[in-house]
Every structure is written in C-alpha cells, then in structure tokens.
Design an enzyme around this catalytic site. Structure first.
Site, mmCIF file in Angstrom:
data_model
loop_
_atom_site.group_PDB
_atom_site.id
_atom_site.type_symbol
_atom_site.label_atom_id
_atom_site.label_comp_id
_atom_site.label_asym_id
_atom_site.label_seq_id
_atom_site.Cartn_x
_atom_site.Cartn_y
_atom_site.Cartn_z
ATOM 1 N N ARG A 32 0.876 -0.868 -0.094
ATOM 2 C CA ARG A 32 -0.229 -0.493 -0.379
ATOM 3 C C ARG A 32 0.871 0.902 0.317
ATOM 4 N NH1 ARG A 32 -3.718 3.338 3.706
ATOM 5 N NH2 ARG A 32 -5.302 3.580 3.038
ATOM 6 N N ILE A 58 -7.204 7.470 -0.542
ATOM 7 C CA ILE A 58 -7.065 6.159 -0.643
ATOM 8 C C ILE A 58 -8.159 6.126 0.186
ATOM 9 C CG2 ILE A 58 -4.857 5.896 0.463
ATOM 10 C CD1 ILE A 58 -4.478 3.379 -1.378
ATOM 11 N N SER A 59 -8.918 4.839 -0.013
ATOM 12 C CA SER A 59 -9.509 4.486 1.508
ATOM 13 C C SER A 59 -9.516 3.296 1.813
ATOM 14 C CB SER A 59 -10.785 3.245 0.953
ATOM 15 O OG SER A 59 -11.434 3.835 -0.240
ATOM 16 N N GLN A 60 -9.462 3.205 2.817
ATOM 17 C CA GLN A 60 -9.030 3.175 4.030
ATOM 18 C C GLN A 60 -9.372 1.224 3.859
ATOM 19 O OE1 GLN A 60 -12.324 3.467 6.897
ATOM 20 N NE2 GLN A 60 -11.211 1.841 8.259
#
Length: 206
Positions: A32, A58-60
């Site tokens: 990530r 950016i999503s968790q």
C-alpha cells in the site's frame, strides 16, 4: 513495511470479520505504501483513508477488504474498477487472480496508477473516462467496484453486469448518509442489498 502490512491484516482485517482468505492474502501482499504520496508512506498501514491529491483519497484498508469480500471475487473473473484513484483496490483485485479493467476520470491520477501497475508487474487495463458510464467495450463484468458515492445507481453499470454479476457501490450523500449497496444480476432482474453505512467522496460524471 512488511511487518506493518502483516499487522494490518491481523488487527484491522482478520480481527474485524474479514474471513475471505483470498482477500486477506492479497492485502498482505500488495504494498500500500506504493499507492500513497511519499510524505504519507509512514501512514500507509494506518486504519484510515489518506489524501492522494486532486481532492481524492485512497480508502482505508478495511473498507477495501469489506468491498472485496462482499464482491465474492474468484480467480479468473472480470472486474471493472470505477474511480480507480491511486489504484490500490484494483491492484488487490488483480493480486486475487482476476482480470481488472480500471477507469479513472482524472487523467493525472490514471497516469500515475498505470505506472504503479507497470512497476508492480500487474496486468491491469486502464483508461481515462467517466466511470458512471462504465466501460462497455469490455463488458460484461462479473464484478464492478465503485470507489465513490453516487446519488443513485447508474443504469449503465447494472447493464454491464454478467448474469450473477455483483455491483458494489456507495449511494447517497455526505449530508444524508451513504449506504454501501450490493446489486446482483439474476435471471429475474437486479437484487439489491444494503450492507453498511459508509463515507466516500462523490462520484463525478460528465
């Protein structure tokens, strides 16, 4: 970073009802930190969304896992990733053995995502375009993942689902609340389920 990635999988995902081993395995492999700005790399495995520029996030990791688990992804399936952003969710889906098609409206974000995919050796087909219209050229899809909230479900996306295909999409507004919906195409039509309350950036269409 590898130890942080393992800790993320154990404490943020497996400990919070993510049971799909393929999802956990893929999230444990995709770096990530490669999908966030350099200044935020120390936060790459925190349980939170992060800004990636151009007003997008950016999503968790947990939300990515929730959507992928709800999509019931299987190796060999065809996936359309709408609102690709940094490319993280698309990369995880590709790591699960799916054929991913990525569409992103922001040309700068799409360019950077494509280079990340290339650097990581991921075979993901990308384009710049209005994600709410889907990508008819490569339809039908077994799964469509939407990483931004629509006011209502775009008909173009449900029409591009294969029989048995699943669409995961946040619907609603920040003020009124957003629901993560799963829509499944069956011989009798479209079946709709509300899975959770969520918070995503708006889906912008042309």
């Amino acid at each position: 970073m590898e130890s942080k990635r393992r800790a993320m999988v154990e404490t943020q995902l497996a400990a919070r009802a993510i049971r799909d081993e393929a999802v956990l395995d893929a999230l444990g492999k995709v770096p990530r930190e490669c999908f966030v700005p350099a200044a935020l790399r120390d936060l790459a495995y925190e349980d939170q969304p992060l800004a990636i520029g151009n007003g997008q996030t950016i999503s968790q990791p947990y939300m990515v896992a929730v959507m992928l688990q709800a999509a019931n992804l299987k190796s060999g399936q065809r996936v359309l990733d709408v609102g690709t952003g940094s490319g993280y969710a698309a990369a995880v889906a590709a790591e699960m053995g799916t054929k991913v098609f990525s569409i992103e409206r922001d040309a700068d974000l799409a360019f950077r995502a494509r280079h990340r995919f290339d650097d990581l050796g991921l075979d993901i087909t990308t384009c710049v375009g209005d994600g709410s219209a889907g990508w008819q050229e490569h339809a039908p899809y077994d799964v469509i993942l939407v990483a931004a909230a629509a006011g209502e479900v775009p008909d173009a996306l449900t029409s591009q689902l294969a029989e048995g295909g699943r669409l995961l999409i946040p619907v609603g507004s920040i003020l009124m609340g957003q629901h993560l919906l799963r829509l499944t195409r069956s011989v009798s039509g479209i079946e709709k389920e509300s899975l959770a309350m969520v918070s995503f950036v708006p889906l912008v269409s042309d």
